[in-house]
Design an enzyme around this catalytic site. Structure first.
Site, mmCIF file in Angstrom:
data_model
loop_
_atom_site.group_PDB
_atom_site.id
_atom_site.type_symbol
_atom_site.label_atom_id
_atom_site.label_comp_id
_atom_site.label_asym_id
_atom_site.label_seq_id
_atom_site.Cartn_x
_atom_site.Cartn_y
_atom_site.Cartn_z
ATOM 1 N N TYR A 54 -1.989 -18.188 12.292
ATOM 2 C CA TYR A 54 -0.857 -17.255 12.422
ATOM 3 C C TYR A 54 0.331 -17.978 13.080
ATOM 4 O O TYR A 54 1.464 -17.926 12.588
ATOM 5 C CB TYR A 54 -1.307 -16.065 13.255
ATOM 6 C CG TYR A 54 -0.253 -15.031 13.578
ATOM 7 C CD1 TYR A 54 0.314 -14.230 12.582
ATOM 8 C CD2 TYR A 54 0.165 -14.812 14.898
ATOM 9 C CE1 TYR A 54 1.255 -13.251 12.900
ATOM 10 C CE2 TYR A 54 1.093 -13.838 15.221
ATOM 11 C CZ TYR A 54 1.630 -13.056 14.215
ATOM 12 O OH TYR A 54 2.555 -12.085 14.525
ATOM 13 N N ARG A 114 0.838 -1.204 0.000
ATOM 14 C CA ARG A 114 0.000 0.000 0.000
ATOM 15 C C ARG A 114 0.874 1.256 0.000
ATOM 16 O O ARG A 114 2.061 1.193 0.331
ATOM 17 C CB ARG A 114 -0.902 -0.009 1.230
ATOM 18 C CG ARG A 114 -0.126 -0.066 2.530
ATOM 19 C CD ARG A 114 -0.996 -0.404 3.724
ATOM 20 N NE ARG A 114 -2.021 0.601 3.921
ATOM 21 C CZ ARG A 114 -2.659 0.799 5.078
ATOM 22 N NH1 ARG A 114 -2.360 0.068 6.133
ATOM 23 N NH2 ARG A 114 -3.581 1.715 5.190
HETATM 24 P P1 NAD Z 1 1.324 -4.670 10.354
HETATM 25 O O1 NAD Z 1 0.101 -5.411 9.974
HETATM 26 O O2 NAD Z 1 1.192 -3.431 11.139
HETATM 27 O O3 NAD Z 1 2.198 -4.335 9.080
HETATM 28 C C1 NAD Z 1 2.402 -5.282 8.048
HETATM 29 C C2 NAD Z 1 2.679 -4.514 6.769
HETATM 30 O O4 NAD Z 1 2.780 -5.492 5.739
HETATM 31 C C3 NAD Z 1 1.539 -3.552 6.394
HETATM 32 O O5 NAD Z 1 2.061 -2.271 6.112
HETATM 33 C C4 NAD Z 1 0.910 -4.209 5.166
HETATM 34 O O6 NAD Z 1 0.417 -3.255 4.237
HETATM 35 C C5 NAD Z 1 2.085 -4.994 4.607
HETATM 36 N N1 NAD Z 1 1.627 -6.120 3.786
HETATM 37 C C6 NAD Z 1 0.572 -6.952 4.002
HETATM 38 N N2 NAD Z 1 0.463 -7.812 2.994
HETATM 39 C C7 NAD Z 1 1.465 -7.545 2.118
HETATM 40 C C8 NAD Z 1 1.877 -8.084 0.885
HETATM 41 N N3 NAD Z 1 1.217 -9.108 0.297
HETATM 42 N N4 NAD Z 1 2.970 -7.555 0.288
HETATM 43 C C9 NAD Z 1 3.639 -6.518 0.835
HETATM 44 N N5 NAD Z 1 3.282 -5.942 1.984
HETATM 45 C C10 NAD Z 1 2.218 -6.450 2.631
HETATM 46 O O7 NAD Z 1 2.267 -5.715 11.133
HETATM 47 P P2 NAD Z 1 3.430 -5.387 12.152
HETATM 48 O O8 NAD Z 1 2.833 -5.335 13.495
HETATM 49 O O9 NAD Z 1 4.255 -4.261 11.668
HETATM 50 O O10 NAD Z 1 4.244 -6.754 12.073
HETATM 51 C C11 NAD Z 1 5.454 -6.884 11.361
HETATM 52 C C12 NAD Z 1 5.998 -8.268 11.637
HETATM 53 O O11 NAD Z 1 6.223 -8.420 13.046
HETATM 54 C C13 NAD Z 1 5.071 -9.426 11.239
HETATM 55 O O12 NAD Z 1 5.835 -10.517 10.821
HETATM 56 C C14 NAD Z 1 4.389 -9.782 12.554
HETATM 57 O O13 NAD Z 1 3.952 -11.109 12.569
HETATM 58 C C15 NAD Z 1 5.533 -9.553 13.518
HETATM 59 N N6 NAD Z 1 5.064 -9.340 14.891
HETATM 60 C C16 NAD Z 1 4.358 -8.210 15.204
HETATM 61 C C17 NAD Z 1 3.922 -8.031 16.511
HETATM 62 C C18 NAD Z 1 3.138 -6.813 16.934
HETATM 63 O O14 NAD Z 1 2.626 -6.790 18.068
HETATM 64 N N7 NAD Z 1 3.012 -5.790 16.096
HETATM 65 C C19 NAD Z 1 4.232 -8.988 17.481
HETATM 66 C C20 NAD Z 1 4.918 -10.141 17.098
HETATM 67 C C21 NAD Z 1 5.364 -10.294 15.806
HETATM 68 C C1 AKB Z 2 -0.769 -10.378 17.260
HETATM 69 O O1 AKB Z 2 -1.481 -10.180 18.268
HETATM 70 O O2 AKB Z 2 -1.111 -11.069 16.290
HETATM 71 C C2 AKB Z 2 0.617 -9.789 17.275
HETATM 72 C C3 AKB Z 2 1.576 -10.784 17.814
HETATM 73 C C4 AKB Z 2 1.775 -10.908 19.259
HETATM 74 O O3 AKB Z 2 2.179 -11.507 17.062
HETATM 75 N N1 AKB Z 2 0.579 -8.574 18.016
#
Ligand code: NAD
Ligand code: AKB
Length: 323
Positions: free
Chosen positions: A142, A36
């Site tokens: 997930y 996006r």
């Molecule tokens: P998010 O959903 O905020 O951001 C993900 C980004 O990926 C978005 O900007 C989205 O537009 C983009 N995206 C989705 N589909 C796509 C595609 N097909 N091609 C390209 N871009 C695409 O997620 P986040 O919280 O920033 O998480 C980032 C990573 O960290 C992920 O692997 C998530 O599993 C991991 N993670 C996050 C958390 C958390 O609490 N935020 C915790 C544990 C792990």
């Molecule tokens: C979710 O709740 O899916 C994330 C994570 C802990 O991976 N914030």
């Protein structure tokens, strides 16, 4: 000087990791991509940005060659609550996106950072002080993609010597970009609601304990592990990293020390509650501390003070709205 590519750069973690990496390495050395381009205008205009699907290996490979990329942060994923609504899409984006990044890292000799999650654990995992190496039988799609991702990253390291590294993040709390559809999103929403209406209706039960981390620590973890001496890394992928563990009731109590009339009520979302119940209460992170010096700076008290101050200041500037 490193040349870095971030895949999924406009999300909750990506937007803040990108901001810090551009401060450290220079705007032109940090190339951002996402599916996006309708948010975070400052990031999009602040340096190279391209709209690319994370499964499009040809386009990503072309960008890696064009910008002489040596390090990739792969952050594109579908998070837990959204993933349960469309498991096939979650599998496609999470697994084929990661496989694409791994293949590009292999072909172009790049280092690769990919986060796993507390979601990689399941109901049969020890719930308190969850060890680094333990049972991983998650019950959410997930979580299934996260365990498979951890194994794939290890496989690419052992088989092809790709420099894969990663952490198991807890729920991340931040105020720059809203969270993207996770089970832990309540722990962010609660601060906005506290300032806007002094009340929050929580979708998890008040006594649900989960591990959480404030964004500055999460950004440090990502950058620190990529800078770590590889000779010290015994685990490489999926290091447990912990900072704090609390329940919605406890978080509300800390908010009340700043906003005394804040109240919380509960309307349980059964899907999110089931996911939260299957995850650990708190992680043990000894391996990360010993192997690359992990140490968080924020606890629940200091994070709550900073979240309320930062969102409150923004609210004043914007004439009463927080977002
Ligand atoms: P998010 O959903 O905020 O951001 C993900 C980004 O990926 C978005 O900007 C989205 O537009 C983009 N995206 C989705 N589909 C796509 C595609 N097909 N091609 C390209 N871009 C695409 O997620 P986040 O919280 O920033 O998480 C980032 C990573 O960290 C992920 O692997 C998530 O599993 C991991 N993670 C996050 C958390 C958390 O609490 N935020 C915790 C544990 C792990
Ligand atoms: C979710 O709740 O899916 C994330 C994570 C802990 O991976 N914030």
């Amino acid at each position: 000087m490193k040349n870095i590519l971030i895949i999924g750069s406009l999300g909750q973690l990506g937007s803040e990791i990108a901001t810090r990496l551009r401060q450290l390495y220079g705007d032109s050395h940090v190339v951002l991509t996402d599916i996006r381009n309708d948010v975070n205008t400052d990031l999009i205009q602040g340096g190279p940005f391209h709209v690319v699907d994370c499964r499009d290996g040809e386009r990503l490979s072309e960008l890696v060659s064009r910008y002489k990329i040596d390090t990739i942060y792969h952050l594109a994923a579908i998070l837990s609550a959204t993933a349960e609504k469309n498991p096939l899409k979650a599998w496609d984006v999470n697994m084929n996106g990661l496989m694409t990044a791994l293949e590009i890292a292999r072909e172009h000799h790049c280092a690769l950072f990919t986060p796993s999650s507390i979601g990689a654990f399941g109901p049969t995992t020890p719930k308190k002080f969850t060890p680094q190496d333990t049972v991983q039988r998650p019950t959410s799609i997930y979580g299934v993609t996260k365990v498979a991702g951890e194994l794939l990253c290890d496989y690419y390291h052992h088989k092809y010597d790709v420099d894969t590294r990663g952490v198991r993040y807890p729920g991340i709390i931040s105020n720059m970009t809203p969270p993207g559809g996770g089970t832990t999103d309540y722990a962010v929403e609660i601060y906005y609601a506290a300032l806007e209406s002094h009340h929050y209706e929580c979708f998890l039960q008040g006594d649900t304990y989960l591990d959480m981390m404030y964004m500055p620590d999460a950004v440090n973890a990502a950058i620190q592990i990529m800078e770590a001496d590889p000779r010290m890394l015994r685990h490489r992928n999926a290091f447990n990293v912990a900072a704090m563990s609390f329940s919605p009731e406890e978080q509300a109590a800390y908010i009340r020390t700043h906003i005394p009339d804040f109240t919380i009520s509960y309307r349980i979302d059964p899907v999110k509650q089931a996911i939260a119940d299957s995850w650990p209460d708190s992680l043990e992170d000894y391996a990360a501390r010993v192997e690359w010096g992990w140490k968080p700076s924020y606890d629940l008290a200091s994070m709550t003070a900073d979240m309320l101050k930062t969102i409150g200041q923004r609210m004043q500037k914007q004439g009463g709205t927080t977002r």
